[in-house]
Design a protein around this motif. Structure first.
Motif, mmCIF file in Angstrom:
data_model
loop_
_atom_site.group_PDB
_atom_site.id
_atom_site.type_symbol
_atom_site.label_atom_id
_atom_site.label_comp_id
_atom_site.label_asym_id
_atom_site.label_seq_id
_atom_site.Cartn_x
_atom_site.Cartn_y
_atom_site.Cartn_z
ATOM 1 N N SER A 132 0.854 -1.180 0.000
ATOM 2 C CA SER A 132 0.000 0.000 0.000
ATOM 3 C C SER A 132 0.890 1.231 0.000
ATOM 4 C CB SER A 132 -0.891 0.048 1.247
ATOM 5 O OG SER A 132 -1.720 -1.068 1.309
ATOM 6 N N ASP A 183 -2.502 6.334 0.564
ATOM 7 C CA ASP A 183 -3.776 5.662 0.318
ATOM 8 C C ASP A 183 -3.657 4.213 0.796
ATOM 9 O OD1 ASP A 183 -6.266 4.876 -0.553
ATOM 10 O OD2 ASP A 183 -5.723 4.840 -2.686
ATOM 11 N N LYS A 198 -5.877 0.947 -0.421
ATOM 12 C CA LYS A 198 -5.747 0.280 -1.711
ATOM 13 C C LYS A 198 -4.467 -0.555 -1.751
ATOM 14 C CE LYS A 198 -5.938 1.158 -6.625
ATOM 15 N NZ LYS A 198 -5.987 2.152 -7.678
#
Length: 146
Positions: free
Chosen positions: A123, A127, A130
């Motif tokens: 990741s 973020d 995601k």
């Protein structure tokens, strides 16, 4: 096929020519500078390729940059070798690519003799929800980006 010294690597996906770590287009930042960091996945994947395929000690003034992945394919491909590579990757990423978090990492021998496959789920700290996938198969002659 691209080369890195006398080492060739193939990619299964086309890669853009990008500047690693710098955002484009160049523009003045809120701190008065001209360059800002880019956390684009293309840049991060390019950085991971560079980090994993660079031999430790190969960079001037950065003796711990890189991994021994290209040498480890000549070692007995057992649990000790793969765990050593995984530790080197985790240490190198935490030091030289602190913008990413490794969620899952595995280094496994493949069916071919003298080859390792590294699979990583990571990741980006900007973020963390995601997950991104990165894979690389390293042989004694080349590397293939999965």
């Amino acid at each position: 096929m691209s080369t890195y010294g006398n080492f060739a690597f193939k990619t299964t996906k086309p890669m853009a020519n990008v500047v690693i770590g710098a955002a484009f287009p160049v523009k003045e930042t809120n701190t008065g500078g001209l360059f800002s960091a880019s956390y684009d996945t293309i840049n991060i994947r390019a950085g991971l390729i560079q980090l994993l395929l660079t031999r430790r000690g190969e960079r001037v003034m950065m003796p711990d940059f890189g991994t021994d992945a290209r040498e480890l394919v000549f070692e007995p491909l057992d649990a000790g070798t793969t765990s050593r590579l995984e530790k080197q990757i985790r240490d190198a990423v935490s030091k030289y690519m602190p913008e990413i978090i490794i969620n899952k990492l595995s280094a496994t021998p493949t069916d071919k003799s003298s080859s390792l496959t590294v699979l990583m789920l990571f990741s980006i700290k900007e973020d963390i929800q995601k997950n991104h996938r990165f894979g690389l198969t390293i042989t004694d002659k080349d590397a293939t980006i999965l």
